[in-house]
Write a protein that holds these residues in place. Structure first.
Motif, PDB file in Angstrom:
ATOM      1  N   ALA A 222       0.678  -1.258  -0.037  1.00  0.00           N
ATOM      2  CA  ALA A 222      -0.023   0.170   0.186  1.00  0.00           C
ATOM      3  C   ALA A 222       0.831   1.301  -0.087  1.00  0.00           C
ATOM      4  O   ALA A 222       0.476   2.304  -0.907  1.00  0.00           O
ATOM      5  CB  ALA A 222      -0.897  -0.045   1.386  1.00  0.00           C
ATOM      6  N   LEU A 223       2.038   1.557   0.730  1.00  0.00           N
ATOM      7  CA  LEU A 223       2.954   2.374   0.862  1.00  0.00           C
ATOM      8  C   LEU A 223       3.587   2.786  -0.557  1.00  0.00           C
ATOM      9  O   LEU A 223       3.664   3.611  -1.094  1.00  0.00           O
ATOM     10  CB  LEU A 223       4.015   2.202   2.020  1.00  0.00           C
ATOM     11  CG  LEU A 223       3.291   2.118   3.373  1.00  0.00           C
ATOM     12  CD1 LEU A 223       4.409   1.802   4.394  1.00  0.00           C
ATOM     13  CD2 LEU A 223       2.665   3.476   3.672  1.00  0.00           C
ATOM     14  N   GLN A 224       3.819   1.334  -1.015  1.00  0.00           N
ATOM     15  CA  GLN A 224       4.738   1.623  -2.388  1.00  0.00           C
ATOM     16  C   GLN A 224       3.672   2.072  -3.455  1.00  0.00           C
ATOM     17  O   GLN A 224       4.167   3.098  -4.524  1.00  0.00           O
ATOM     18  CB  GLN A 224       4.965   0.111  -2.825  1.00  0.00           C
ATOM     19  CG  GLN A 224       5.756  -0.079  -4.187  1.00  0.00           C
ATOM     20  CD  GLN A 224       6.261  -1.219  -4.516  1.00  0.00           C
ATOM     21  OE1 GLN A 224       5.652  -2.410  -3.699  1.00  0.00           O
ATOM     22  NE2 GLN A 224       6.736  -1.520  -5.550  1.00  0.00           N
ATOM     23  N   LEU A 225       2.379   1.770  -3.555  1.00  0.00           N
ATOM     24  CA  LEU A 225       1.464   2.212  -4.361  1.00  0.00           C
ATOM     25  C   LEU A 225       1.070   3.712  -4.221  1.00  0.00           C
ATOM     26  O   LEU A 225       0.926   4.533  -5.292  1.00  0.00           O
ATOM     27  CB  LEU A 225       0.122   1.370  -4.326  1.00  0.00           C
ATOM     28  CG  LEU A 225       0.300  -0.257  -4.853  1.00  0.00           C
ATOM     29  CD1 LEU A 225      -0.978  -0.932  -4.705  1.00  0.00           C
ATOM     30  CD2 LEU A 225       0.525  -0.165  -6.461  1.00  0.00           C
ATOM     31  N   LEU A 226       1.136   4.079  -3.134  1.00  0.00           N
ATOM     32  CA  LEU A 226       0.850   5.649  -2.660  1.00  0.00           C
ATOM     33  C   LEU A 226       2.015   6.306  -3.279  1.00  0.00           C
ATOM     34  O   LEU A 226       1.947   7.406  -3.861  1.00  0.00           O
ATOM     35  CB  LEU A 226       0.540   5.747  -1.214  1.00  0.00           C
ATOM     36  CG  LEU A 226       0.149   7.200  -0.525  1.00  0.00           C
ATOM     37  CD1 LEU A 226      -1.068   7.467  -1.493  1.00  0.00           C
ATOM     38  CD2 LEU A 226       0.055   7.280   0.770  1.00  0.00           C
ATOM     39  N   LEU A 227       3.361   5.958  -3.055  1.00  0.00           N
ATOM     40  CA  LEU A 227       4.510   6.436  -3.389  1.00  0.00           C
ATOM     41  C   LEU A 227       4.485   6.746  -5.168  1.00  0.00           C
ATOM     42  O   LEU A 227       4.605   7.580  -5.803  1.00  0.00           O
ATOM     43  CB  LEU A 227       5.752   5.990  -2.989  1.00  0.00           C
ATOM     44  CG  LEU A 227       6.098   6.421  -1.593  1.00  0.00           C
ATOM     45  CD1 LEU A 227       7.478   5.435  -1.385  1.00  0.00           C
ATOM     46  CD2 LEU A 227       6.329   7.981  -1.544  1.00  0.00           C
ATOM     47  N   LEU A 228       3.968   5.429  -5.726  1.00  0.00           N
ATOM     48  CA  LEU A 228       3.844   5.480  -7.228  1.00  0.00           C
ATOM     49  C   LEU A 228       2.889   6.272  -7.612  1.00  0.00           C
ATOM     50  O   LEU A 228       2.846   6.888  -8.665  1.00  0.00           O
ATOM     51  CB  LEU A 228       3.634   4.040  -7.579  1.00  0.00           C
ATOM     52  CG  LEU A 228       4.841   3.210  -7.538  1.00  0.00           C
ATOM     53  CD1 LEU A 228       4.266   1.752  -8.002  1.00  0.00           C
ATOM     54  CD2 LEU A 228       6.036   3.572  -8.575  1.00  0.00           C
ATOM     55  N   LEU A 229       1.866   6.629  -7.023  1.00  0.00           N
ATOM     56  CA  LEU A 229       0.791   7.410  -7.549  1.00  0.00           C
ATOM     57  C   LEU A 229       1.168   8.958  -7.455  1.00  0.00           C
ATOM     58  O   LEU A 229       1.059   9.694  -8.272  1.00  0.00           O
ATOM     59  CB  LEU A 229      -0.577   7.347  -6.455  1.00  0.00           C
ATOM     60  CG  LEU A 229      -1.568   7.928  -6.807  1.00  0.00           C
ATOM     61  CD1 LEU A 229      -2.168   8.079  -8.230  1.00  0.00           C
ATOM     62  CD2 LEU A 229      -2.807   8.014  -5.867  1.00  0.00           C
ATOM     63  N   ALA A 230       1.774   9.150  -6.331  1.00  0.00           N
ATOM     64  CA  ALA A 230       2.491  10.722  -6.232  1.00  0.00           C
ATOM     65  C   ALA A 230       3.519  11.007  -7.313  1.00  0.00           C
ATOM     66  O   ALA A 230       3.573  11.835  -8.003  1.00  0.00           O
ATOM     67  CB  ALA A 230       3.074  10.808  -4.735  1.00  0.00           C
ATOM     68  N   PHE A 231       4.547   9.832  -7.454  1.00  0.00           N
ATOM     69  CA  PHE A 231       5.305  10.126  -8.577  1.00  0.00           C
ATOM     70  C   PHE A 231       4.787   9.962  -9.564  1.00  0.00           C
ATOM     71  O   PHE A 231       5.584  10.745 -10.791  1.00  0.00           O
ATOM     72  CB  PHE A 231       6.353   9.187  -8.308  1.00  0.00           C
ATOM     73  CG  PHE A 231       7.258   9.441  -6.789  1.00  0.00           C
ATOM     74  CD1 PHE A 231       7.451  10.667  -6.232  1.00  0.00           C
ATOM     75  CD2 PHE A 231       7.760   8.047  -6.182  1.00  0.00           C
ATOM     76  CE1 PHE A 231       7.925  10.697  -5.009  1.00  0.00           C
ATOM     77  CE2 PHE A 231       8.503   8.380  -5.074  1.00  0.00           C
ATOM     78  CZ  PHE A 231       8.466   9.609  -4.167  1.00  0.00           C
ATOM     79  N   GLY A 232       3.878   9.288 -10.233  1.00  0.00           N
ATOM     80  CA  GLY A 232       3.350   9.061 -11.348  1.00  0.00           C
ATOM     81  C   GLY A 232       2.810  10.361 -11.910  1.00  0.00           C
ATOM     82  O   GLY A 232       3.038  10.390 -13.056  1.00  0.00           O
ATOM     83  N   ILE A 233       2.224  11.196 -11.205  1.00  0.00           N
ATOM     84  CA  ILE A 233       1.512  12.499 -11.410  1.00  0.00           C
ATOM     85  C   ILE A 233       2.733  13.310 -11.977  1.00  0.00           C
ATOM     86  O   ILE A 233       2.683  13.995 -13.004  1.00  0.00           O
ATOM     87  CB  ILE A 233       0.752  12.946 -10.445  1.00  0.00           C
ATOM     88  CG1 ILE A 233      -0.385  12.160 -10.087  1.00  0.00           C
ATOM     89  CG2 ILE A 233       0.425  14.474 -10.697  1.00  0.00           C
ATOM     90  CD1 ILE A 233      -1.188  12.804  -8.801  1.00  0.00           C
ATOM     91  N   LYS A 234       3.803  13.226 -11.088  1.00  0.00           N
ATOM     92  CA  LYS A 234       4.983  14.245 -11.337  1.00  0.00           C
ATOM     93  C   LYS A 234       5.887  13.644 -12.726  1.00  0.00           C
ATOM     94  O   LYS A 234       6.105  14.453 -13.652  1.00  0.00           O
ATOM     95  CB  LYS A 234       5.878  14.272 -10.346  1.00  0.00           C
ATOM     96  CG  LYS A 234       5.394  14.786  -9.165  1.00  0.00           C
ATOM     97  CD  LYS A 234       6.123  14.890  -7.935  1.00  0.00           C
ATOM     98  CE  LYS A 234       5.672  15.763  -6.574  1.00  0.00           C
ATOM     99  NZ  LYS A 234       5.180  16.920  -6.988  1.00  0.00           N
ATOM    100  N   ALA A 235       5.726  12.331 -12.995  1.00  0.00           N
ATOM    101  CA  ALA A 235       6.262  11.864 -14.065  1.00  0.00           C
ATOM    102  C   ALA A 235       5.428  11.895 -15.497  1.00  0.00           C
ATOM    103  O   ALA A 235       5.858  11.423 -16.422  1.00  0.00           O
ATOM    104  CB  ALA A 235       6.774  10.310 -13.700  1.00  0.00           C
ATOM    105  N   ALA A 236       4.172  12.139 -15.202  1.00  0.00           N
ATOM    106  CA  ALA A 236       3.149  12.188 -16.330  1.00  0.00           C
ATOM    107  C   ALA A 236       3.063  10.795 -16.814  1.00  0.00           C
ATOM    108  O   ALA A 236       2.913  10.627 -18.108  1.00  0.00           O
ATOM    109  CB  ALA A 236       3.596  13.260 -17.382  1.00  0.00           C
TER     110      ALA A 236
END
Length: 534
Positions: A222-236
């Motif tokens: 769950a922590l991994q997916l939350l970080l990926l969601l945040a970084f995924g927005i920044k990485a487009a």
């Protein structure tokens, strides 16, 4: 052995631009002094980055900020990945700054080939640009999740100012969308940091590499997916990329070039760092990343093919080629990670160069609409060459660096051999072919065919804009010429990154407490947990 002064170099890519930003803000009335300070600071930061590139090949270099020992204090870590990212970033930042000096004119003056919306308010541009450079360097060097968040906030503040330069309605609208989306990403990231600290008692990445495997696997995912969601927005990453094509094309050419070259790559770097160091073994999440990489590549390039404005077309190709980098990370192998690192370096230089060329096209042709352009190959043959070379590189034509990076990704995808990996291989080839189609369409309409409207024949291209663009195009070619050593460096970086112990041992060289063997709990006993803030 690491040179005795290597640790001295680590903070410089952050400190020099910040110090220069303060000076340029204080000297805002003296445009020429501002320019000298800005160029000098970025050139010095580039020199420090090159020094770190050499020194970090012998192992990570760690500096404890303020002499506060880890994990109580924040550490800066220059390893191979961060060093190569710093070096190519400061090459790009310096070229873009020089380009902006050639383009920028004081407010109130009109120059041929530009409009009032294209003018760069010099007084505010320099300190903001330097702060953005410091934020990028901080994000690449930090060994602490919260300090990474601080780097993102520095980028948000500076990029919001740069995006709205000139104050036109279109730029204010685009800037508002960008700020809202980025704030959502920052809120998600901050929430993830709070949850990670609650679960592990630290936000120092070296300590997290030791403590995260000890917590419940469901919580860790769950922590991994939350970080990926945040970084995924920044990485487009698709479907979190809709904001980018509407935000980037409205800014002045130098600003758009910086955004396209760097800001998304900070998000990609964050994904690369956390996936390899903090969450190295999660096949389910890797498969999710593969699917997102495929969607990002294919949908992004389909969007590019449908565009009739060069800036928007390149913005969609930017989204599309983020998919290649995520592809390499998702393979979760040393060879895939090495190919992703090489491709990031390639893409920073090529995408930035293309946006600078488009700025020259707009200056020369008065527009970026393919319906209004034409005949530029005859009117400005040098400009045609400057577009042609990085455009082919972006499409992956042999033997250029784009081709080499894609071959590395495709080879490792085929080597992994799963059904999803093969689908990604096919998707990568289709994306590359459609990229070639998009750039050929742009070449044909803007440079080859006769213009629909008459274009002035006596508008000179400023040498101050052409030379930095040519230098960045040449740098892209250098990545091809030096592909062997650079790819070898990327492979060593990937090996150390996938190992993880190299990074952790550098941060805790004397066997200091890393959290091994400690009871890490979530719930009522969390307050009994021990651990410092990194």
């Amino acid at each position: 052995m690491i040179p005795w002064d290597a640790e001295t170099l680590v903070p410089l890519p952050v400190m020099l631009p910040l110090f220069a930003a303060g000076l340029t803000l204080a000297l805002h009335r003296y445009a020429r002094v501002q320019r000298i300070i800005s160029v000098t600071a970025l050139a010095a930061a580039l020199a420090a980055s090159v020094g770190l590139l050499v020194a970090a090949d012998g192992g990570p270099i760690v500096v404890e900020v303020g002499s506060w020992a880890v994990p109580v204090g924040i550490d800066l870590v220059a390893d191979r990945i961060s060093a190569v990212m710093l070096t190519v970033s400061f090459v790009m930042l310096l070229c873009v700054l020089l380009y902006s000096l050639g383009q920028g004119v004081p407010e109130g003056e009109d120059e041929p080939g530009t409009t009032r919306g294209d003018m760069i308010p010099v007084a505010i541009f320099h300190p903001t640009f330097l702060i953005l450079a410091a934020g990028v360097a901080n994000a690449f060097l930090t060994g602490d999740l919260f300090n990474l968040y601080v780097g993102f906030e520095i980028l948000l503040a500076s990029s919001a100012v740069l995006l709205t330069l000139g104050g036109t309605a279109e730029r204010i609208r685009a800037g508002s969308v960008y700020i809202i989306v980025t704030l959502v990403s920052s809120l998600l990231f901050l929430t993830a940091i709070a949850l990670i600290y609650g679960a592990t008692g630290t936000v120092n990445m070296a300590q997290l590499a030791e403590r995260l495997p000890e917590i419940d696997p469901t919580v860790r995912t769950a922590l991994q997916l939350l970080l990926l969601l945040a970084f995924g927005i920044k990485a487009a990453i698709f479907p979190l990329s809709a904001w980018l094509p509407d935000s980037y094309p409205t800014a002045p050419a130098p600003v758009t070039a910086v955004f396209a070259g760097l800001l998304t790559k900070v998000g990609v770097y964050s994904i690369l760092r956390t996936q390899t160091l903090l969450f190295p073994d999660n096949p389910t999440v890797d498969q999710v990343l593969m699917v997102l990489a495929l969607l990002t590549m294919v949908i992004g390039i389909l969007g590019a093919v449908a565009q009739n404005d060069v800036k928007r077309l390149l913005s969609f190709t930017l989204v599309s080629h983020i998919g290649y980098m995520i592809f390499g990370i998702a393979l979760a192998t040393e060879a895939g990670t090495a190919a992703a690192i090489y491709y990031v370096v390639h893409h920073i230089s090529v995408q930035t160069a293309l946006f600078l060329v488009v700025g020259l096209v707009e200056w020369r042709g008065g527009s970026t609409s393919l319906d209004r352009l034409g005949g530029l190959a005859k009117l400005a043959p040098g400009l045609a060459v400057l577009f042609f070379v990085p455009a082919l590189n972006l499409a992956g034509i042999p033997p250029l660096s784009g081709f080499l990076g894609k071959v590395g990704l495709l080879t490792e995808g085929a080597s992994v051999g799963t059904g999803l990996a093969w689908v990604l291989v096919v998707g990568s080839v289709v994306t590359s072919l459609l990229t070639l189609y998009a750039v050929v369409k742009t070449w044909n309409k803007a440079f080859w065919q006769a213009p629909a409207e008459e274009i002035e024949s006596d508008v000179p291209l400023p040498r101050g804009m052409v030379l930095p663009t040519g230098a960045l195009v040449a740098f892209g070619l250098l990545l091809t010429v030096a592909a062997g050593p650079l790819y070898g460096y990327a492979e060593r970086a990937a090996t150390a990154s996938m190992d993880g112990h190299t990074y952790v041992d550098a941060v805790f060289p004397d066997g200091a407490d890393r959290g091994r063997g400690e009871s890490v709990v979530v719930g009522d006993d969390a307050d009994a947990q021990e651990g410092g803030h990194g």
